[in-house]
Design an enzyme around this catalytic site. Sequence first.
Site, PDB file in Angstrom:
ATOM      1  N   ARG A  47       0.843  -1.193   0.000  1.00  7.34           N
ATOM      2  CA  ARG A  47       0.000   0.000   0.000  1.00  7.34           C
ATOM      3  C   ARG A  47       0.880   1.246   0.000  1.00  7.34           C
ATOM      4  O   ARG A  47       0.588   2.231  -0.676  1.00  7.34           O
ATOM      5  CB  ARG A  47      -0.941   0.015   1.222  1.00  7.34           C
ATOM      6  CG  ARG A  47      -1.710   1.329   1.336  1.00  7.34           C
ATOM      7  CD  ARG A  47      -2.803   1.320   2.409  1.00  7.34           C
ATOM      8  NE  ARG A  47      -2.418   0.663   3.628  1.00  7.34           N
ATOM      9  CZ  ARG A  47      -1.630   1.201   4.573  1.00  7.34           C
ATOM     10  NH1 ARG A  47      -1.097   2.396   4.390  1.00  7.34           N
ATOM     11  NH2 ARG A  47      -1.356   0.522   5.667  1.00  7.34           N
ATOM     12  N   TYR A  99     -17.223  16.650 -15.649  1.00  8.06           N
ATOM     13  CA  TYR A  99     -17.608  15.240 -15.653  1.00  8.06           C
ATOM     14  C   TYR A  99     -18.595  14.957 -14.519  1.00  8.06           C
ATOM     15  O   TYR A  99     -18.423  15.430 -13.392  1.00  8.06           O
ATOM     16  CB  TYR A  99     -16.353  14.384 -15.516  1.00  8.06           C
ATOM     17  CG  TYR A  99     -16.604  12.930 -15.186  1.00  8.06           C
ATOM     18  CD1 TYR A  99     -17.457  12.150 -15.955  1.00  8.06           C
ATOM     19  CD2 TYR A  99     -15.982  12.334 -14.094  1.00  8.06           C
ATOM     20  CE1 TYR A  99     -17.704  10.824 -15.642  1.00  8.06           C
ATOM     21  CE2 TYR A  99     -16.204  11.005 -13.780  1.00  8.06           C
ATOM     22  CZ  TYR A  99     -17.076  10.260 -14.560  1.00  8.06           C
ATOM     23  OH  TYR A  99     -17.313   8.947 -14.242  1.00  8.06           O
ATOM     24  N   ASP A 171      -7.914  18.737 -15.161  1.00  3.89           N
ATOM     25  CA  ASP A 171      -8.238  17.383 -15.632  1.00  3.89           C
ATOM     26  C   ASP A 171      -7.852  17.318 -17.108  1.00  3.89           C
ATOM     27  O   ASP A 171      -8.482  17.955 -17.955  1.00  3.89           O
ATOM     28  CB  ASP A 171      -9.731  17.123 -15.432  1.00  3.89           C
ATOM     29  CG  ASP A 171     -10.152  15.715 -15.851  1.00  3.89           C
ATOM     30  OD1 ASP A 171      -9.426  15.085 -16.646  1.00  3.89           O
ATOM     31  OD2 ASP A 171     -11.218  15.258 -15.398  1.00  3.89           O
ATOM     32  N   LYS A 196      -8.727   5.846 -19.360  1.00  7.11           N
ATOM     33  CA  LYS A 196      -9.126   6.236 -20.704  1.00  7.11           C
ATOM     34  C   LYS A 196      -7.967   6.077 -21.687  1.00  7.11           C
ATOM     35  O   LYS A 196      -7.551   4.967 -21.986  1.00  7.11           O
ATOM     36  CB  LYS A 196      -9.685   7.661 -20.684  1.00  7.11           C
ATOM     37  CG  LYS A 196     -10.695   7.939 -19.563  1.00  7.11           C
ATOM     38  CD  LYS A 196     -11.837   6.958 -19.496  1.00  7.11           C
ATOM     39  CE  LYS A 196     -12.995   7.412 -18.614  1.00  7.11           C
ATOM     40  NZ  LYS A 196     -12.721   7.508 -17.177  1.00  7.11           N
TER      41      LYS A 196
END
Length: 380
Positions: A47, A99, A171, A196
Amino acid sequence: MKFNTKAIHGGQENIDPAYKSVMAPIYQTTTYSQTSPGNHNGYEYSRSGNPTRSALEKSLASIENGKHGIAFGSGLAAIDAIIKTLKPGDEVISTNDVYGGTYRLFNKIYKDFGIRFHFIGMQSVEKIESCINERTKLIWTETPTNPMMNIIDIEAISTVSKKHGILLAVDNTFATAYLQQPLDLGADIVMQSATKYLGGHSDVVLGSLVVNDDDIAKQLYFIQNASGAIPGPMDCFLILRGIKTLHLRMQRHSENGRAVAEFLKDHPKVENVYWPGLESHPNHEIAKRQMKDFGGMISFSIKGNSTKDAVKFLENLKVFTLAESLGGVESLAGHPASMTHASIPKEEREKIGIVDSLIRLSVGIEDKEDLLEDLKQALD
């Protein structure tokens, strides 16, 4: 190194000191051997850090011309980490054409934690500056925006943010680092949903942040570890692999995007076409200045503003796939009002142009003739 070379080699020196493998190995492990308490080779628990993730984070920083890359389990997890740097009473100025998942995170979760969000159009820096007060800590923007493809002048907004000592986060998902470099234009943080275009094959979910400032990076690395919204090593490997062909795919996405936009703007059943590469686009000149090309994301509305016509069109596509998401090698089509932006109230959607007949296309890398024929038969 220039971009194409960095996409393949950037930050990847000495990625496998054991066997010198060309690709970063997938370190599928949770923990690491220590010779004495606290004495290890840089990794103790996955982690907190994993060699495959480290290789990806170095690659992300390289292609964005940044110093620090930080990987997360999704794009929204990356955005969540940025908002966690704020405190109750702080305020954020966000583009109103954002978004739907970002809007939901801001308006449905963090608003209840005492953070105030102002959703405004960002075509005017004067309007942005009029919303700034002593509690404003962050300006959040997308460019091109999702789904209306608005172009926001990053350099102009960075001048305002620096003047007032406010962080600017961009973004960059639609453009990617291949088409646009927000850090070079003055942004403090660049975010991408690597799900994406960076992954590019619709097979992995991951988010990324890249920054130059050491203190911001330290804060975000702490949140990454403390909150634990990390990607697994296989996911990191898949994004690393995707980045190596990013430049080739983005060239074809942009070429096909132009062909589709030109076809749609002349079709008698199409009302409006939103693609920054068209000279008719309101901020085409800004797009030309801050982008290398204009990408493969296109939105358009069908005449009559009928949900029924939009749905009929989508149901009749053969090559384009009706699906959520974007940025893969295959062409996708979606209905923002009922899919990606359904979390935004109808009256708010329509204020920014997300009408019921709006279609969003993620133009893939197939032969453009097949894509145009598919759009033609579905419109007919």
